[in-house]
Each structure stands twice: as structure tokens, then as C-alpha cells.
Design a protein around this motif. Structure first.
Motif, PDB file in Angstrom:
ATOM      1  N   ALA A   6       0.822  -1.218   0.000  1.00 28.45           N
ATOM      2  CA  ALA A   6       0.000   0.000   0.000  1.00 28.45           C
ATOM      3  C   ALA A   6       0.847   1.256   0.000  1.00 28.45           C
ATOM      4  O   ALA A   6       0.415   2.300  -0.462  1.00 28.45           O
ATOM      5  N   GLN A   7       2.079   1.144   0.514  1.00 31.61           N
ATOM      6  CA  GLN A   7       2.911   2.341   0.604  1.00 31.61           C
ATOM      7  C   GLN A   7       3.200   2.919  -0.779  1.00 31.61           C
ATOM      8  O   GLN A   7       3.419   4.116  -0.928  1.00 31.61           O
ATOM      9  N   SER A   8       3.185   2.052  -1.799  1.00 34.06           N
ATOM     10  CA  SER A   8       3.453   2.535  -3.143  1.00 34.06           C
ATOM     11  C   SER A   8       2.338   3.429  -3.662  1.00 34.06           C
ATOM     12  O   SER A   8       2.482   4.114  -4.652  1.00 34.06           O
ATOM     13  N   GLU A  12       0.497   9.181   1.926  1.00 31.86           N
ATOM     14  CA  GLU A  12       0.680  10.467   2.602  1.00 31.86           C
ATOM     15  C   GLU A  12       0.324  11.658   1.713  1.00 31.86           C
ATOM     16  O   GLU A  12       0.378  12.799   2.171  1.00 31.86           O
ATOM     17  N   ARG A  13      -0.074  11.423   0.479  1.00 29.06           N
ATOM     18  CA  ARG A  13      -0.299  12.522  -0.466  1.00 29.06           C
ATOM     19  C   ARG A  13      -1.301  13.542   0.095  1.00 29.06           C
ATOM     20  O   ARG A  13      -2.373  13.188   0.565  1.00 29.06           O
ATOM     21  N   GLY A  14      -0.904  14.790   0.041  1.00 24.65           N
ATOM     22  CA  GLY A  14      -1.775  15.867   0.504  1.00 24.65           C
ATOM     23  C   GLY A  14      -1.827  16.038   2.002  1.00 24.65           C
ATOM     24  O   GLY A  14      -2.460  16.970   2.498  1.00 24.65           O
ATOM     25  N   ASN A 113       0.741  17.341   8.257  1.00 22.12           N
ATOM     26  CA  ASN A 113      -0.505  18.057   8.511  1.00 22.12           C
ATOM     27  C   ASN A 113      -1.323  17.287   9.533  1.00 22.12           C
ATOM     28  O   ASN A 113      -1.599  16.090   9.346  1.00 22.12           O
ATOM     29  N   ARG A 114      -1.723  17.957  10.620  1.00 23.33           N
ATOM     30  CA  ARG A 114      -2.584  17.338  11.639  1.00 23.33           C
ATOM     31  C   ARG A 114      -3.838  18.190  11.861  1.00 23.33           C
ATOM     32  O   ARG A 114      -4.252  18.432  12.986  1.00 23.33           O
ATOM     33  N   ASP A 186      -1.030  17.641  -3.521  1.00 20.52           N
ATOM     34  CA  ASP A 186      -0.934  16.333  -4.163  1.00 20.52           C
ATOM     35  C   ASP A 186      -0.685  16.474  -5.658  1.00 20.52           C
ATOM     36  O   ASP A 186      -0.170  15.563  -6.305  1.00 20.52           O
ATOM     37  N   GLU A 187      -1.048  17.644  -6.206  1.00 21.99           N
ATOM     38  CA  GLU A 187      -0.868  17.874  -7.639  1.00 21.99           C
ATOM     39  C   GLU A 187       0.418  18.636  -7.938  1.00 21.99           C
ATOM     40  O   GLU A 187       0.663  19.028  -9.080  1.00 21.99           O
TER      41      GLU A 187
END
Length: 501
Positions: A6-8, A12-14, A113-114, A186-187
Motif C-alpha cells: 500500500a505504501q506505493s 501520505e499525499r496531501g 498536517n494534523r 498532491d498535484e
């Protein structure tokens, strides 16, 4: 069935920045620790730890860490265990001289980001964390694969939205706009200088992050380790501390750790013990505990904690140490099993729907889960959830080091879901699952991975009779072709592995 990686999928994006080349660029600019602690400082001269701990603002941090070392050493001496710097001791202590040396410094290892923590202070839109890793200062040698990183992190925790957070036109930014900026990252360009520039741009997620937003510092230090011997298994102890920033004194002052219950203080005061029991078992607070949004009052909390690794998979791998829940009925517990059962029944009768806590074992694990030390002992890498990327290596690459723990990656879908709700003006669902088994939030992204049902996922061994299975963990299953293999003789908690033939 082949396990999925799944890491691939860039979970973490965004929601986090882990690109090593971008972090190297950001560390050399305004996000270097020196510039964050002293904004007027030149970015051309990195702040060494010898200078960092000499700052008036850091004097309380220096003293508190030294005091924790002294207490830790004293406890082991009472137990007749030798402790000191070097391999000749039972417990090999971290060398404080390295921590306070001009030959070491903290480098930016990740930005997280939290905003999923906006339930704590809604007006601040949650938090953003700058995570720094302790590193020896020395020129990289040809052929070296990794830099001389040391086992400590220092996190600067900032309010996502400060009192004067505005855009380029001077208009106050909203939580919706801040969330949009993060999700839009993410973009962004994939790596390096170009990515750092985009993140730092007027419309980027880092544009609003300034020293004025600093709320606190969190430290995690591997204080000592004990090699495996005839007397004990291998053990590593991590010291956790928190220091809130006092704007009046301009100092970072020692503060309680969120939800880290101070067992000694509670047991020493019968009145405080009764008050804590009543508070914890109140149906409203029980519902917050179940959702993962509980905030235990500071009067019940400790200002430091030792998280030991490794730990077992038992339903209560830390509460046994706390001694908060026991079945003996002789007054040695803060909360007895019968009281927990009664509280669960009372909550159900009052219409409180609990998703995670459906048994005494679920209550214990959830209470474990919400403490700083309990969380760090769950699916961590050693005692860290975010060791960070190593951009000081000769050839920096995300593939040369795992930047974060399975717990961190498994929680990213939930965090991104909350960001999306904030961006769209919807009411966020701040609830979370256990650290061992993340919420799926309707997504199939984690299905069949090490985070949920796949090879290496944490699981609960089911028995043929449904009544024999703990209601809090019935959903902790394994994908087809895998079986839950318990770790330890007394536990039904384990990991999903290929079925034996």
C-alpha cells in the motif's frame, strides 16, 4: 494471495511532506530549526545543539531533560542495574554530551498536517508539525549510504491557523482554504527544489506556517537500551516530553503530555483517584474515549513518560504497568472490571453507541491507545512513529529508509478524509480506530494490505463459537489465504501470515 504494497500508493499525499530533496531545500531556508526558533537568524549558519540549548527559551527544556536522566539513572540504581554511557553497562545510556554538543544538530526530516486534530482547538484549524531528527555534523564521505543520524526527534507543533494568518491580500485564511491548499499539494511537482518552491509559494500549504504559530515542542529520545542477556530480553526505552511555548516569558516550559495518565499521582491521593474514576466512566467521556477524541484534564496527567520497546500483543500491554484496571477488588486498581462493565451498560442504556469499546479488553486497549507512551508502543519503528527521511545520505531517496511507521501510513486515509470535509465545508468525523487497525472510512485503499487484513496486519484470532470472541476485536480478521497467528501463549492478538499447510 500476494500481499499488496500500500505504501506505493503514496498514502501520505496531501497530508505529509516526505520528499528528501524538498526537505533538504526547506531545511536550508525558513524551516530550518534555527530560523523557526529565532526568526531573525541567518539561514546560512545552521543552529548547532550547543547553541540551541544555550538559548534562554530552551533553558527549561535543557533542565527538564537533565532531570529526567537523573531520575532514570536513580531508578535503575535502586534496582541494582548498572547504567551509564558505553557497552559495559546493563543499561547503556544515551550520551547527553552529544545532545548538547556543537557537533550535532536537528535537521528537518518531515512535515505533517494534523488538521485532523481541529477538535482540540477548532479556531486554530488543528496543527502542522515540523519534525526534526538529531544528526551528528560531519561531511559525508564518498560511498557512505546513510548519514550519522541519532535516535531522537524534536517536533515543533504549530497551530495550522494563527491569530494573524492571512493570504497575500491580507484576508484571514479559513480552515477550508488551508485544507484546500494541502490537498492541492498532491498535484504539485514530484520532487526537489521545484516541489519546495510550490509548497512555499503564496498559494502553497507552507506559506501560512510562521514562528508566530508555534504552540509547543515535543521530544522523543532513546534514553537507553539493554542488549539481550541471560537476565532480560532486548529492551529500548524512549523518553517522551512536551514543552509549551509561553509567549510572555518567551520560553518553552515543561507541560503535561496529552492523555498520559500519572498513575503515581492518582494512587497517592484517594480523592483524586475517586475523581478520576468518576470522570473517566462518565458516559460522555466514555463516548469521547471510544471515538479517540478524549482530552483528559491536566490534573490527572504526567509531564514525562518512558515508552519501552518491544512490547507484546496482549489486549493490555501497557495498562498492566499503569495498574489502572485489575480484577482483585482489593483497592489496587483505579477502575475495576465490574465498574467498566457497569459503565458500558449505562452508556448503552443512555443511547451512547460505542464503535470500538465493546468489552473490558476494548476499554483497556483504547485507554492504552490514547496515551503518548501507549501509542508509541503500537506499530512504531523502534519507539518512533516518524523517524523521517534521510536527505543527508549521499543519494537521498525515499526507498533507502522507511520514513514512518505502519500506524502513520494506516492513518493517512482518515486524515485526508477530514481535510476533504474541512475543504468542502462539511462536518468532519474526527473519530479514529485503534492504532493497530485503522478506520477504513469506506475506502478500499487499505484492503488486503499490512494495515488491514493483509500479510503483516494486526489481527485477533477468531474461535469457532462467536460467543468466545471479544466483541471489541471481532472485525480484526485476515484476508483469504492468511491466518491470524498469535504472538505469545496468553494472547489471541497476533499478525496475519500465510496459512500453514
Amino acid at each position: 494471495m500476494a500481499p499488496r504494497i500500500a505504501q506505493s500508493a503514496a498514502l501520505e499525499r496531501g497530508v505529509a511532506i516526505i520528499d528528501p530533496l524538498a526537505l533538504r531545500e526547506l531545511d536550508g531556508g525558513r524551516f530550518g530549526l534555527g530560523r523557526m526558533i529565532e526568526p531573525a537568524r541567518s539561514a546560512d549558519v545552521p543552529l548547532t545543539n550547543g547553541d540551541l540549548f544555550a538559548l534562554p527559551s530552551m533553558a527549561p527544556v535543557h533542565k527538564a531533560i537533565d532531570d529526567e536522566f537523573d531520575r532514570y539513572i536513580a531508578r535503575h540504581k535502586v534496582a541494582n542495574e548498572t547504567i551509564g554511557v558505553g557497552t559495559s553497562f546493563d543499561f547503556q545510556l544515551f550520551d547527553r554530551a552529544v545532545l548538547y554538543s556543537k557537533e550535532s544538530r536537528f535537521v528537518l526530516a518531515g512535515i505533517v498536517n494534523r488538521m485532523d486534530r481541529a477538535y482540540v482547538l477548532p479556531e486554530s484549524c488543528g496543527e502542522v508539525r515540523l519534525i526534526y531528527r538529531l544528526t551528528r555534523i560531519k561531511p559525508m564521505q564518498a560511498g557512505e549510504a546513510t548519514s550519522p543520524r541519532l535516535p531522537m526527534t524534536l517536533n515543533i507543533v504549530l497551530k495550522a491557523k494563527g491569530d494573524h494568518t492571512v493570504d497575500g491580500s491580507g484576508v484571514a485564511l479559513t480552515c477550508s482554504e488551508l485544507a484546500r491548499r494541502w490537498l492541492a499539494a498532491d498535484e504539485s511537482p514530484p520532487s526537489g527544489v521545484e516541489l519546495a518552491a510550490r509548497l512555499n509559494s503564496n498559494d502553497g500549504p507552507l506559506d501560512s506556517i510562521t514562528p508566530e504559530n508555534i504552540d509547543r515542542i515535543e521530544t522523543n529520545l532513546q534514553i537507553a537500551h539493554a542488549p539481550k542477556s541471560a537476565a532480560r530480553d532486548f529492551r529500548t526505552d524512549y523518553l517522551l516530553k512536551v514543552f509549551h511555548y509561553n509567549a510572555q516569558s518567551r520560553r518553552f516550559e515543561e507541560a503535561p503530555l496529552e492523555n498520559q495518565i500519572d498513575r503515581d499521582k492518582i494512587f497517592a491521593d484517594a480523592g483524586l483517584k475517586r475523581e478520576f474514576r468518576a470522570w473517566l466512566l462518565d458516559p460522555k467521556n466514555l463516548a469521547d474515549l471510544d471515538r479517540g477524541t478524549i482530552l483528559i484534564p491536566e490534573k490527572f496527567l504526567a509531564t514525562g513518560a518512558i515508552a519501552a520497546t518491544p512490547v507484546g500483543f496482549a489486549p493490555s500491554n501497557l495498562q498492566a504497568e499503569f495498574g489502572l484496571i485489575q480484577a482483585d477488588g482489593y483497592g489496587n486498581e483505579v477502575v475495576g472490571e465490574g465498574e467498566v462493565v457497569a459503565a458500558l451498560r449505562k452508556a448503552a442504556a443512555g443511547g451512547v453507541a460505542l464503535e470500538n469499546i465493546r468489552s473490558v479488553a476494548g476499554f483497556e486497549r483504547r485507554l492504552n491507545d490514547m496515551t503518548c507512551s501507549g501509542c508509541h508502543q503500537t506499530r512504531g519503528i523502534g519507539g518512533f512513529h516518524f523517524p523521517g527521511v534521510d536527505w543527508m545520505a549521499e543519494k537521498p531517496s525515499n526507498s533507502t529508509v522507511v520514513p514512518a511507521s505502519p500506524h502513520f501510513f494506516g492513518d493517512q486515509i482518515r486524515r485526508r478524509d477530514i481535510l476533504t470535509a474541512l475543504r468542502d465545508g462539511a462536518l468532519p468525523d474526527y473519530s479514529r480506530g485503534f492504532s493497530n487497525r485503522p478506520q477504513l472510512r469506506g475506502s478500499t485503499e487499505l484492503a488486503g494490505t499490512e494495515y488491514d487484513d493483509g500479510w503483516g496486519a494486526h489481527c485477533y484470532q477468531q474461535k469457532p463459537k462467536r460467543a468466545d470472541n471479544d466483541a471489541s476485536f471481532r472485525s480484526w480478521t485476515c484476508a483469504e489465504g492468511l491466518a491470524c497467528q498469535p504472538v505469545g501463549n496468553a494472547s489471541r492478538m497476533g499478525m496475519c501470515f500465510v496459512k500453514s499447510r
